[in-house]
Design a protein around this motif. Structure first.
Motif, PDB file in Angstrom:
ATOM      1  N   LEU A  70      17.073  -7.796  -3.096  1.00  0.00           N
ATOM      2  CA  LEU A  70      17.350  -6.407  -3.683  1.00  0.00           C
ATOM      3  C   LEU A  70      16.140  -5.834  -4.392  1.00  0.00           C
ATOM      4  CD1 LEU A  70      20.810  -7.211  -5.411  1.00  0.00           C
ATOM      5  CD2 LEU A  70      20.182  -5.080  -3.811  1.00  0.00           C
ATOM      6  N   ARG A  71      15.122  -6.688  -4.778  1.00  0.00           N
ATOM      7  CA  ARG A  71      13.764  -6.148  -5.388  1.00  0.00           C
ATOM      8  C   ARG A  71      12.984  -5.448  -4.289  1.00  0.00           C
ATOM      9  NH1 ARG A  71      12.098  -7.895 -11.305  1.00  0.00           N
ATOM     10  NH2 ARG A  71      11.370  -5.780 -10.915  1.00  0.00           N
ATOM     11  N   LEU A  72      12.893  -6.276  -3.073  1.00  0.00           N
ATOM     12  CA  LEU A  72      12.009  -6.003  -2.093  1.00  0.00           C
ATOM     13  C   LEU A  72      12.706  -4.624  -1.664  1.00  0.00           C
ATOM     14  CD1 LEU A  72      11.774  -8.873  -0.059  1.00  0.00           C
ATOM     15  CD2 LEU A  72       9.880  -7.922  -1.191  1.00  0.00           C
ATOM     16  N   LEU A  73      13.871  -4.191  -1.535  1.00  0.00           N
ATOM     17  CA  LEU A  73      14.435  -3.040  -1.282  1.00  0.00           C
ATOM     18  C   LEU A  73      14.031  -1.971  -2.204  1.00  0.00           C
ATOM     19  CD1 LEU A  73      18.167  -3.526   0.201  1.00  0.00           C
ATOM     20  CD2 LEU A  73      16.401  -2.154   1.329  1.00  0.00           C
ATOM     21  N   ALA A  74      14.061  -2.241  -3.332  1.00  0.00           N
ATOM     22  CA  ALA A  74      13.713  -1.154  -4.400  1.00  0.00           C
ATOM     23  C   ALA A  74      12.123  -1.000  -4.140  1.00  0.00           C
ATOM     24  CB  ALA A  74      13.854  -1.848  -6.023  1.00  0.00           C
ATOM     25  N   GLY A  75      11.422  -2.064  -3.669  1.00  0.00           N
ATOM     26  CA  GLY A  75       9.983  -1.835  -3.570  1.00  0.00           C
ATOM     27  C   GLY A  75       9.596  -0.847  -2.488  1.00  0.00           C
ATOM     28  N   ALA A  76      10.532  -0.763  -1.552  1.00  0.00           N
ATOM     29  CA  ALA A  76      10.476   0.246  -0.366  1.00  0.00           C
ATOM     30  C   ALA A  76      10.297   1.402  -0.885  1.00  0.00           C
ATOM     31  CB  ALA A  76      11.472   0.053   0.646  1.00  0.00           C
ATOM     32  N   ALA A  77      11.001   1.732  -1.977  1.00  0.00           N
ATOM     33  CA  ALA A  77      10.734   3.268  -2.280  1.00  0.00           C
ATOM     34  C   ALA A  77       9.779   3.531  -3.523  1.00  0.00           C
ATOM     35  CB  ALA A  77      12.104   3.580  -3.165  1.00  0.00           C
ATOM     36  N   GLN A  78       8.974   2.422  -3.852  1.00  0.00           N
ATOM     37  CA  GLN A  78       7.988   2.413  -4.612  1.00  0.00           C
ATOM     38  C   GLN A  78       6.718   2.029  -4.150  1.00  0.00           C
ATOM     39  OE1 GLN A  78       9.328  -0.496  -7.379  1.00  0.00           O
ATOM     40  NE2 GLN A  78      10.838   1.090  -8.578  1.00  0.00           N
ATOM     41  N   GLY A  79       6.489   1.926  -2.886  1.00  0.00           N
ATOM     42  CA  GLY A  79       5.301   1.744  -2.135  1.00  0.00           C
ATOM     43  C   GLY A  79       4.685   0.340  -2.446  1.00  0.00           C
ATOM     44  N   LEU A  81       6.584  -2.602  -1.292  1.00  0.00           N
ATOM     45  CA  LEU A  81       7.189  -3.468  -0.153  1.00  0.00           C
ATOM     46  C   LEU A  81       6.155  -4.519   0.295  1.00  0.00           C
ATOM     47  CD1 LEU A  81       9.708  -4.642   1.331  1.00  0.00           C
ATOM     48  CD2 LEU A  81       9.423  -2.894   2.979  1.00  0.00           C
ATOM     49  N   ILE A  82       5.151  -3.919   0.972  1.00  0.00           N
ATOM     50  CA  ILE A  82       4.277  -4.982   1.677  1.00  0.00           C
ATOM     51  C   ILE A  82       3.692  -5.713   0.696  1.00  0.00           C
ATOM     52  CG2 ILE A  82       2.136  -5.107   3.229  1.00  0.00           C
ATOM     53  CD1 ILE A  82       4.841  -4.103   4.644  1.00  0.00           C
ATOM     54  N   THR A  83       3.131  -5.288  -0.514  1.00  0.00           N
ATOM     55  CA  THR A  83       2.362  -6.309  -1.493  1.00  0.00           C
ATOM     56  C   THR A  83       3.349  -7.102  -2.125  1.00  0.00           C
ATOM     57  OG1 THR A  83       2.979  -4.357  -3.026  1.00  0.00           O
ATOM     58  CG2 THR A  83       0.670  -4.369  -1.978  1.00  0.00           C
ATOM     59  N   SER A  84       4.730  -6.861  -2.135  1.00  0.00           N
ATOM     60  CA  SER A  84       5.568  -7.683  -2.690  1.00  0.00           C
ATOM     61  C   SER A  84       5.724  -8.965  -1.705  1.00  0.00           C
ATOM     62  CB  SER A  84       7.000  -7.158  -2.969  1.00  0.00           C
ATOM     63  OG  SER A  84       6.881  -6.241  -3.851  1.00  0.00           O
ATOM     64  N   LEU A  85       5.637  -8.655  -0.658  1.00  0.00           N
ATOM     65  CA  LEU A  85       5.995  -9.646   0.573  1.00  0.00           C
ATOM     66  C   LEU A  85       4.510 -10.758   0.399  1.00  0.00           C
ATOM     67  CD1 LEU A  85       7.595  -8.164   3.574  1.00  0.00           C
ATOM     68  CD2 LEU A  85       8.420  -9.972   2.286  1.00  0.00           C
ATOM     69  N   LEU A 196       2.443   8.031  10.734  1.00  0.00           N
ATOM     70  CA  LEU A 196       2.655   7.333   9.488  1.00  0.00           C
ATOM     71  C   LEU A 196       2.136   6.108   9.417  1.00  0.00           C
ATOM     72  CD1 LEU A 196       4.053   7.489   6.733  1.00  0.00           C
ATOM     73  CD2 LEU A 196       6.093   6.500   7.732  1.00  0.00           C
ATOM     74  N   PRO A 197       1.154   5.652   8.594  1.00  0.00           N
ATOM     75  CA  PRO A 197       0.671   4.200   8.383  1.00  0.00           C
ATOM     76  C   PRO A 197       1.766   3.287   8.545  1.00  0.00           C
ATOM     77  CG  PRO A 197      -0.551   5.575   6.973  1.00  0.00           C
ATOM     78  CD  PRO A 197       0.648   6.310   7.323  1.00  0.00           C
ATOM     79  N   SER A 198       1.522   2.095   9.352  1.00  0.00           N
ATOM     80  CA  SER A 198       2.251   1.125   9.533  1.00  0.00           C
ATOM     81  C   SER A 198       2.737   0.322   8.162  1.00  0.00           C
ATOM     82  CB  SER A 198       1.877  -0.073  10.521  1.00  0.00           C
ATOM     83  OG  SER A 198       0.640  -0.657  10.048  1.00  0.00           O
ATOM     84  N   PHE A 199       1.932   0.494   7.124  1.00  0.00           N
ATOM     85  CA  PHE A 199       2.009  -0.242   5.913  1.00  0.00           C
ATOM     86  C   PHE A 199       2.940   0.761   4.883  1.00  0.00           C
ATOM     87  CE2 PHE A 199      -2.005   1.471   5.920  1.00  0.00           C
ATOM     88  CZ  PHE A 199      -2.225   2.176   5.024  1.00  0.00           C
ATOM     89  N   ASP A 200       3.265   1.871   5.041  1.00  0.00           N
ATOM     90  CA  ASP A 200       3.931   2.828   4.394  1.00  0.00           C
ATOM     91  C   ASP A 200       5.045   3.105   4.551  1.00  0.00           C
ATOM     92  OD1 ASP A 200       1.910   3.644   2.336  1.00  0.00           O
ATOM     93  OD2 ASP A 200       0.852   4.943   3.683  1.00  0.00           O
ATOM     94  N   THR A 201       5.996   3.111   3.919  1.00  0.00           N
ATOM     95  CA  THR A 201       7.580   3.466   4.143  1.00  0.00           C
ATOM     96  C   THR A 201       7.603   4.988   4.151  1.00  0.00           C
ATOM     97  OG1 THR A 201       8.257   3.695   1.734  1.00  0.00           O
ATOM     98  CG2 THR A 201       8.227   1.555   2.661  1.00  0.00           C
ATOM     99  N   MET A 202       8.449   5.532   4.955  1.00  0.00           N
ATOM    100  CA  MET A 202       8.784   6.941   4.895  1.00  0.00           C
ATOM    101  C   MET A 202       9.128   7.342   3.539  1.00  0.00           C
ATOM    102  SD  MET A 202      11.960   7.281   7.417  1.00  0.00           S
ATOM    103  CE  MET A 202      13.724   6.815   7.087  1.00  0.00           C
ATOM    104  N   LEU A 203       9.766   6.576   2.767  1.00  0.00           N
ATOM    105  CA  LEU A 203      10.339   7.091   1.378  1.00  0.00           C
ATOM    106  C   LEU A 203       9.385   7.673   0.530  1.00  0.00           C
ATOM    107  CD1 LEU A 203      12.984   4.540   0.779  1.00  0.00           C
ATOM    108  CD2 LEU A 203      13.353   6.815   1.646  1.00  0.00           C
ATOM    109  N   THR A 204       8.034   6.711   0.581  1.00  0.00           N
ATOM    110  CA  THR A 204       6.984   7.028  -0.174  1.00  0.00           C
ATOM    111  C   THR A 204       6.006   8.022   0.254  1.00  0.00           C
ATOM    112  OG1 THR A 204       5.722   5.083   0.413  1.00  0.00           O
ATOM    113  CG2 THR A 204       7.213   4.801  -1.305  1.00  0.00           C
ATOM    114  N   HIS A 205       5.735   8.045   1.604  1.00  0.00           N
ATOM    115  CA  HIS A 205       4.771   8.676   2.139  1.00  0.00           C
ATOM    116  C   HIS A 205       5.046  10.187   2.468  1.00  0.00           C
ATOM    117  CE1 HIS A 205       0.752   8.745   4.068  1.00  0.00           C
ATOM    118  NE2 HIS A 205       1.261   9.535   4.943  1.00  0.00           N
TER     119      HIS A 205
END
Length: 416
Positions: A70-79, A81-85, A196-205
């Motif tokens: 769930l926290r990783l999903l939230a991280g997808a909207a905050q840019g 996700l990759i750093t959390s992994l 779109l860069p491979s490390f950016d989600t479309m939600l943030t970028h």
């Protein structure tokens, strides 16, 4: 705020009239399911979610992995996700470590588990379904290159669609690799972004209120999710010291602003609920916030004592209960509030009072509680509004043990 959003969505919603989508209905949506694929012990897990969901199970069953997902999903909207992994050890450390599909004989214990050649593509997938919108993201191995970041996972697919079940006809925004497309008024897809860069989600970028209002709305909603698992109650916890006070409708992650949060509830929130919650846990007690020269400090006045106890004198359990009270009685309820093992440091006698607080909070927020405390589980499970999900490990894989697979919510992953 609701009217403002409806106006923005209405100006851009002309292109969605063909599909009959009511954008204003997206606001305040409740999550119906959480889906996770190949993340740690969650090989293929789908959890049904209700306004109040209790996730429980023995140690090692995968409860913490559900919370992390769930926290990783939230991280997808905050840019993040990759750093959390990366903080979890990278893609290789977080992927499901078992076989692609254990055979029946292995599951039955008739034959030992043996290593096999991986046939499926490497894919770590996260998603959720809602009554009005759903979202999924798929991460995989990077494209071979000479870059120093050659081991960083890539976002392969990202999709927003309407309704709980994925169908091509219900897709609103679709990302494959670096290409992002959005549905137009004729029901066709227009290219929104090509690189779109491979490390950016479309939600943030990319979140355009005119061309992709659903991405912007989804991002803001996910950024509003709140998680509490790091509330500090140790001797050096900031909540034990006076802090400069400002209006604090949302308690911070560590609870350093506890005094200001409690005073905010007292002045602009539900003061009666605050005092009832304290009296429920500590009969006859009353929380008071001392203010002086702009500094706020929590005190607790109890029966039989000539002076109130200052925050530095409170036990870990008492302080933690005050922190949870401030989090659950927030004057600005989030759409989703997640508590991970809130029973930590609490005496079992406090858990029924905590359960009543959680149940009351679920009237204004969707609440997910992850716990293995029997008394808290019993107290929450007795509430009609609570839906209990029990997890267990079978051959290393986390599964739902108390709900038949036929009764679990349907889920289909978007392909690559």
């Amino acid at each position: 705020m609701r009217d403002a959003w409806c106006l923005v969505l209405a100006t851009s919603g002309i292109r969605h009239q063909a599909s009959g989508i009511n954008r204003c209905a997206i606001l305040g949506a409740v999550l119906q399911a959480l889906a996770v694929g190949d993340y740690r012990s969650l090989r293929d897990l789908v959890l049904g979610l209700r306004p109040l969901t209790l996730v429980t199970g023995p140690n090692g069953s995968g409860k913490s992995n559900v919370y992390r997902a769930l926290r990783l999903l939230a991280g997808a909207a905050q840019g993040q996700l990759i750093t959390s992994l990366a903080r979890e050890g990278g893609l290789a450390s977080t992927l499901w470590a078992g076989p692609d599909q254990p055979s029946r004989s292995v599951r039955a214990g008739e034959h030992p588990l043996e290593g096999t050649t991986r046939k499926r593509v490497v894919s770590l997938r996260l998603g959720f379904a809602g009554d009005t919108f759903s979202y999924a993201i798929d991460l995989g191995l990077p494209t071979p290159s000479l870059s120093a970041f050659a081991r960083e996972p890539e976002i392969k697919r990202e999709v927003i669609w309407t309704g709980a079940t994925y169908r091509r006809a219900s897709v609103l925004v679709d990302r494959r690799g670096g290409l992002v497309q959005g549905r137009n008024a004729e029901g066709e897809f227009d290219v929104i972004l090509q690189d779109l860069p491979s490390f950016d989600t479309m939600l943030t970028h990319y979140a355009d209120p005119l061309r992709a209002p659903e991405a912007l709305q989804l991002r803001e909603q996910m950024r509003g999710w709140r998680f509490y698992d790091q509330l500090r109650t140790d001797r050096d916890a900031p909540a034990r010291r006076p802090q400069v006070g400002t209006h604090t409708p949302v308690l911070g992650d560590e609870g350093a602003d506890l005094a200001a949060a409690l005073q905010t509830i007292d002045e602009i929130g539900d003061r009666d609920a605050l005092h009832t919650a304290i009296d429920d846990a500590f009969p006859g007690a009353r929380v008071e916030v001392l203010t002086g020269d702009g500094a706020f400090e929590v005190t607790l006045r109890q029966q039989g004592l000539l002076r109130p106890l200052r925050a530095a004198e409170l036990s870990d359990g008492t302080l933690r209960y005050l922190l949870l009270t401030a989090a659950l009685l927030t004057p600005r309820p989030p759409e989703l509030l997640v508590l991970n093992e809130p029973e930590t440091s609490l005496h079992p006698d406090l858990l029924p009072a905590l359960a009543r607080l959680v149940t009351a909070a679920s009237a204004s927020s969707q609440v997910i509680v992850v716990s293995h405390a029997p008394r808290l589980i019993d107290a929450l499970a007795s509430e009609p509004a609570c839906d209990l999900v029990a997890l267990e490990r079978r051959h290393g894989e986390t599964v739902v043990s108390n709900i038949a697979w036929q009764e679990q919510p349907p889920w289909k992953w978007p392909g690559r």
